[in-house]
Design a protein around this motif. Sequence first.
Motif, short mmCIF file in Angstrom:
data_model
loop_
_atom_site.label_atom_id
_atom_site.label_comp_id
_atom_site.label_asym_id
_atom_site.label_seq_id
_atom_site.Cartn_x
_atom_site.Cartn_y
_atom_site.Cartn_z
N ASN A 261 2.34 4.01 -4.70
CA ASN A 261 3.16 4.82 -3.81
C ASN A 261 4.65 4.63 -4.10
O ASN A 261 5.50 4.89 -3.26
N LYS A 262 4.95 4.19 -5.32
CA LYS A 262 6.33 3.97 -5.74
C LYS A 262 6.74 5.04 -6.74
O LYS A 262 5.99 5.37 -7.66
N LEU B 120 0.96 -4.12 -7.59
CA LEU B 120 1.99 -3.30 -6.98
C LEU B 120 3.35 -3.62 -7.60
O LEU B 120 3.53 -4.64 -8.26
N CYS B 121 4.29 -2.68 -7.40
CA CYS B 121 5.64 -2.84 -7.94
C CYS B 121 6.52 -3.59 -6.94
O CYS B 121 6.18 -3.72 -5.75
N GLU C 45 7.09 -2.02 -3.45
CA GLU C 45 5.95 -1.21 -3.07
C GLU C 45 5.19 -1.88 -1.92
O GLU C 45 5.12 -3.10 -1.83
#
Length: 401
Positions: free
Chosen positions: A170-171, A48-49, A52
């Motif tokens: 989702n980013k 993930l980022c 995020e």
Amino acid sequence: MRKNKRIGIFIFVMLLSFFAGSSLFAEKQTIKVEAASKVTLNKKKISLCKGEKVQLVLKKAKASKVKWTVKGKAAKVSKKGLIIGKKKGKATVTAVYKKKKYKCSVTVESVRLNKNKENLEMGERVPLELLGTKRKATWSTNNEKVATVWRGELRAKGEGTAVVTAKVGNKKFNCKVTVYRKQFLVENPMPYAVCGCTINSFNVSREMAFNKKYHYVASGLLINTSGYSLDKLIVNYVGYDANGVAVINEKVTLKAFMKPGNQQYAFDDSFYSAYDIARVVIKGVQPTFTDRYESIDVSKVAIPRVGQNVGQISLTEVALTGNHAFHSFELYDTKFKIKYHYDVDKNQSYKLVLKCFNSANQVIYSEKRLITLYRISSKGSEDYSMKNIPIDLARIELSCE
């Protein structure tokens, strides 16, 4: 007696088989229930980022009884198993349920677009790249008329602004795109008045094109001041490069019924060229008149008068008419006709000289004709058809040599 004993043994064996089968069935059911109620973590490895969020779920476990912990500073986890990326690095999130541990390996990426703002000329293409991740991004734009994106390639379509988005997980990561037409210096002052037309505005813009050629668009507004109706008007212009060398000679065409007066008419046209022009100069206009043979007012042109003597002849009739020259405001076609009489006692010949002068008293047309005066005749005539005479024709003179 023996018969009753056999019956009893048979009944006993049947009951034993029944209970044995029921026990086996129950054992199978228990195995199925235990298998169905196995507790698992929905993700064992995630990327993930920063910023995020990803939700972890311990399946088949009572959520209120699950305790969540994290090892490492790259991420944090909430009491309900929500992971949030904090900074680039690795972490391990653990769910504890009934003294058993369930682990998920977390990798936090530092993801960014290589550009978050871009100014482009129409038609230009540039690559957009999502840095810091190997995950596949989903690309989109909020205005396809201005900019589109395909596999990370940004394409400028039309003037305006757009936001191009790359989504991973989702980013979302945005790039603001401004698309413009490159404008060039038109050296002629506006409004630019020429004979028969006033150009109120004139613009040339450049759009990047393919195959090593530029796409140019010329547009503007003009008024028909000629006094005559037009079907078409062509504006001729020359483009120069940065070194002052003329590299293009182009035209923009307005096809419309244009009445004389103050009404403005819009025009635009385009062309492709490999040259990069730096400035533009209007060189002239070419009209197409609605009535090619429409008469032009020539009443202000000074012509020889009736009764005037030219050598041995006396003018009895003088007429001048004019009509439009082909594709020109500056030129027109004229017809000059004279009739005369004379009185001679013998045949004689001499040259009749016609000269046309402009308003600056310069000769713009001349013609010599040999005429013969016969003793037995007393009348004569001459017709002159003069093509492409400048519109500032001021006077016509006749003389003899």
